[in-house]
Design an enzyme around this catalytic site. Sequence first.
Site, PDB file in Angstrom:
ATOM      1  N   THR A  43       1.795  16.331 -33.920  1.00 38.55           N
ATOM      2  CA  THR A  43       1.344  15.497 -32.803  1.00 38.55           C
ATOM      3  C   THR A  43      -0.173  15.350 -32.806  1.00 38.55           C
ATOM      4  O   THR A  43      -0.708  14.570 -32.021  1.00 38.55           O
ATOM      5  CB  THR A  43       1.785  16.111 -31.458  1.00 38.55           C
ATOM      6  OG1 THR A  43       1.298  17.464 -31.375  1.00 38.55           O
ATOM      7  CG2 THR A  43       3.306  16.131 -31.348  1.00 38.55           C
TER       8      THR A  43
ATOM      9  N   ASP B  78       7.873  21.599 -38.151  1.00 44.20           N
ATOM     10  CA  ASP B  78       7.367  20.919 -36.964  1.00 44.20           C
ATOM     11  C   ASP B  78       6.014  21.507 -36.574  1.00 44.20           C
ATOM     12  O   ASP B  78       5.752  22.692 -36.814  1.00 44.20           O
ATOM     13  CB  ASP B  78       8.370  21.084 -35.818  1.00 44.20           C
ATOM     14  CG  ASP B  78       8.129  20.090 -34.694  1.00 44.20           C
ATOM     15  OD1 ASP B  78       7.336  19.145 -34.895  1.00 44.20           O
ATOM     16  OD2 ASP B  78       8.726  20.262 -33.614  1.00 44.20           O
TER      17      ASP B  78
ATOM     18  N   ARG C 153      12.602  10.030 -25.797  1.00 46.88           N
ATOM     19  CA  ARG C 153      13.027  11.296 -25.186  1.00 46.88           C
ATOM     20  C   ARG C 153      13.039  11.181 -23.666  1.00 46.88           C
ATOM     21  O   ARG C 153      13.963  11.650 -23.001  1.00 46.88           O
ATOM     22  CB  ARG C 153      12.108  12.435 -25.624  1.00 46.88           C
ATOM     23  CG  ARG C 153      12.402  13.772 -24.907  1.00 46.88           C
ATOM     24  CD  ARG C 153      11.541  14.888 -25.449  1.00 46.88           C
ATOM     25  NE  ARG C 153      11.932  15.235 -26.799  1.00 46.88           N
ATOM     26  CZ  ARG C 153      11.105  15.761 -27.711  1.00 46.88           C
ATOM     27  NH1 ARG C 153       9.831  15.958 -27.404  1.00 46.88           N
ATOM     28  NH2 ARG C 153      11.550  16.063 -28.917  1.00 46.88           N
TER      29      ARG C 153
ATOM     30  N   LYS D  86      10.277  12.210 -34.547  1.00 47.38           N
ATOM     31  CA  LYS D  86       9.882  12.826 -35.811  1.00 47.38           C
ATOM     32  C   LYS D  86      10.960  13.790 -36.311  1.00 47.38           C
ATOM     33  O   LYS D  86      11.305  13.789 -37.497  1.00 47.38           O
ATOM     34  CB  LYS D  86       8.538  13.550 -35.642  1.00 47.38           C
ATOM     35  CG  LYS D  86       7.376  12.614 -35.304  1.00 47.38           C
ATOM     36  CD  LYS D  86       6.054  13.338 -35.251  1.00 47.38           C
ATOM     37  CE  LYS D  86       5.942  14.273 -34.063  1.00 47.38           C
ATOM     38  NZ  LYS D  86       6.006  13.555 -32.760  1.00 47.38           N
ATOM     39  N   THR D  87      11.484  14.621 -35.426  1.00 48.23           N
ATOM     40  CA  THR D  87      12.549  15.550 -35.821  1.00 48.23           C
ATOM     41  C   THR D  87      13.798  14.789 -36.228  1.00 48.23           C
ATOM     42  O   THR D  87      14.476  15.157 -37.203  1.00 48.23           O
ATOM     43  CB  THR D  87      12.868  16.504 -34.662  1.00 48.23           C
ATOM     44  OG1 THR D  87      11.695  17.243 -34.315  1.00 48.23           O
ATOM     45  CG2 THR D  87      13.976  17.476 -35.047  1.00 48.23           C
TER      46      THR D  87
END
Length: 351
Positions: A161, A112, A220, A67-68
């Site tokens: 999230t 975020d 990640r 997302k980032t």
Amino acid sequence: MEAEGIVSAYASDAEHDAEVSVRPKRLADFIAQHRVRDQLDLLLRGAMGRGTPPDHILLSGPPGLGKTTLANIVAAELGVGIRVTSGPAIERSGDLAAIVTSLVEGDVLFIDEIHRIAKPAEELLYSAMEDFRVDVVVGKGPGATAIPLDVEPFTLVGATTRSGLLTGPMRDRFGFVAHLDFYSADDLRTLLHRSARILGVPITEEGAVEIAGRSRGTPRIANRLLRRVRDFAEVRADGVVNLETARAALQVYDVDGLGLDRLDRAVLTALVESFRGGPVGLSTLAVAVGEQPDTVEEVCEPFLVRAGLLARTPRGRVATEAAWRHLGISPPNGTFGSGVNPTPDLFSAEP
């Protein structure tokens, strides 16, 4: 980072620099999320053709899926600046007013964990998103005065999230809403080859496949495992990440063939050996493994449920037949989830 945190999808503070080095900078380089990528491409191209900022964008999905990265790509594709903050950091409406009034026309504002923004700031954000203006209240009591301030047109990219915690008015103000799915094993393999090239890590096809199969569908985690296997290869092998090196390294870090770590296996072992498969309450299970209930619920359970190893029932947590077999124990008759077997390639299907 402790070994038991190696498969956590959340990033530690020390990990951000390592992540930035392998993040794609353009939409064409972004691996997987094909539907979201195509939709974003249309959104951005249309806005650039009209010469206006695109609609506000909401990205939802589990941590570690990009997302980032997508927020930074949006700014790069538009050729504008990006201002980065987070919901918990915006405690007062004045904090948000200071941020939005400092934006240049066309800038991207990335928030975020936007579901954790304070209520007063959220209400101020409504007018900033819709009317590109904010009302700053000066003074208190009967003498308080609202001063309207214009805001340059901008694009808000919100990431969450837990999209269910967003209020209806907030969600309705986003013109484009996208949900990011877990990566397939093939996409993770491609991502690992790309990351290895950037990091200068020699990696074989078999090594990439082995790491991808243990990465829980999360880029990640895949990149984190790659860095740990690289360390092992450089210290105890010939520096090449191959099948044998990957397996030996991940054994050192207690990551098994399904991607379960020490805490995951402790949860399953407690369910099977101490509670005969359950059902058992979350708090009792957390005490049995020496962790906080939030850690068990938010870190362990999502993957264990997706993998078909644990089930949540009205009476509590239950170990499935697949969990018994994964631990090498024969399940008793009538075990929950009979006929379900775990597989290392949980994410092989294309999204």
